[in-house]
Design a protein around this motif. Structure first.
Motif, PDB file in Angstrom:
ATOM      1  N   LEU A 181      41.529  42.924  51.458  1.00  0.00           N
ATOM      2  CA  LEU A 181      42.338  42.763  50.245  1.00  0.00           C
ATOM      3  C   LEU A 181      43.275  43.949  50.081  1.00  0.00           C
ATOM      4  O   LEU A 181      42.881  45.096  50.295  1.00  0.00           O
ATOM      5  N   GLY A 182      44.487  43.672  49.680  1.00  0.00           N
ATOM      6  CA  GLY A 182      45.452  44.737  49.437  1.00  0.00           C
ATOM      7  C   GLY A 182      45.369  45.236  48.006  1.00  0.00           C
ATOM      8  O   GLY A 182      44.673  44.663  47.165  1.00  0.00           O
ATOM      9  N   PRO A 183      46.073  46.313  47.701  1.00  0.00           N
ATOM     10  CA  PRO A 183      46.084  46.842  46.339  1.00  0.00           C
ATOM     11  C   PRO A 183      46.821  45.910  45.385  1.00  0.00           C
ATOM     12  O   PRO A 183      47.673  45.127  45.794  1.00  0.00           O
ATOM     13  N   ALA A 184      46.488  46.001  44.113  1.00  0.00           N
ATOM     14  CA  ALA A 184      47.107  45.153  43.089  1.00  0.00           C
ATOM     15  C   ALA A 184      47.950  46.002  42.148  1.00  0.00           C
ATOM     16  O   ALA A 184      47.576  47.127  41.814  1.00  0.00           O
ATOM     17  N   PHE A 203      50.820  36.339  43.984  1.00  0.00           N
ATOM     18  CA  PHE A 203      51.021  36.561  42.559  1.00  0.00           C
ATOM     19  C   PHE A 203      49.944  35.822  41.791  1.00  0.00           C
ATOM     20  O   PHE A 203      49.627  34.678  42.104  1.00  0.00           O
ATOM     21  N   HIS A 204      49.385  36.480  40.787  1.00  0.00           N
ATOM     22  CA  HIS A 204      48.365  35.871  39.936  1.00  0.00           C
ATOM     23  C   HIS A 204      48.811  36.024  38.487  1.00  0.00           C
ATOM     24  O   HIS A 204      48.890  37.137  37.981  1.00  0.00           O
ATOM     25  N   HIS A 205      49.104  34.895  37.837  1.00  0.00           N
ATOM     26  CA  HIS A 205      49.478  34.921  36.425  1.00  0.00           C
ATOM     27  C   HIS A 205      48.199  34.984  35.614  1.00  0.00           C
ATOM     28  O   HIS A 205      47.280  34.203  35.829  1.00  0.00           O
ATOM     29  N   VAL A 206      48.120  35.920  34.653  1.00  0.00           N
ATOM     30  CA  VAL A 206      46.886  36.108  33.894  1.00  0.00           C
ATOM     31  C   VAL A 206      47.088  35.802  32.420  1.00  0.00           C
ATOM     32  O   VAL A 206      46.416  34.950  31.859  1.00  0.00           O
ATOM     33  N   GLY A 207      47.979  36.484  31.741  1.00  0.00           N
ATOM     34  CA  GLY A 207      48.167  36.280  30.302  1.00  0.00           C
ATOM     35  C   GLY A 207      48.583  37.578  29.635  1.00  0.00           C
ATOM     36  O   GLY A 207      49.623  38.136  29.943  1.00  0.00           O
ATOM     37  N   TRP A 237      49.281  43.120  47.129  1.00  0.00           N
ATOM     38  CA  TRP A 237      50.061  43.446  48.327  1.00  0.00           C
ATOM     39  C   TRP A 237      49.190  43.209  49.536  1.00  0.00           C
ATOM     40  O   TRP A 237      48.091  43.726  49.635  1.00  0.00           O
ATOM     41  N   GLY A 238      49.693  42.408  50.451  1.00  0.00           N
ATOM     42  CA  GLY A 238      48.936  42.093  51.652  1.00  0.00           C
ATOM     43  C   GLY A 238      49.648  42.563  52.894  1.00  0.00           C
ATOM     44  O   GLY A 238      50.710  43.178  52.851  1.00  0.00           O
TER      45      GLY A 238
END
Length: 58
Positions: free
Chosen positions: A46-49, A20-24, A11-12
């Motif tokens: 940096l915002g919270p994830a 969005f970060h695709h990880v697995g 969140w920014g």
């Protein structure tokens, strides 16, 4: 049947939007969020994830 895929959303500020970060897997995503939160201690821009399911990426 393939396993569910996970990622995280950072969140920014409104002017930067949401990343969005695709990880697995869910465990890999938890580890990635932990790393993000460690970086966030030093970089206050940096915002919270939060964890998100692959369906939220669509």
């Amino acid at each position: 049947m393939t396993p569910d895929q996970w990622g995280y959303r950072v969140w920014g500020h409104p002017e930067f939007g949401t990343e969005f970060h695709h990880v697995g897997t869910i465990l890999e995503t938890l580890a990635a969020i932990d790393q993000h939160e460690l970086r966030r201690k030093d970089d206050h821009t940096l915002g919270p994830a939060t964890m998100v399911h692959e369906d939220e990426f669509l």
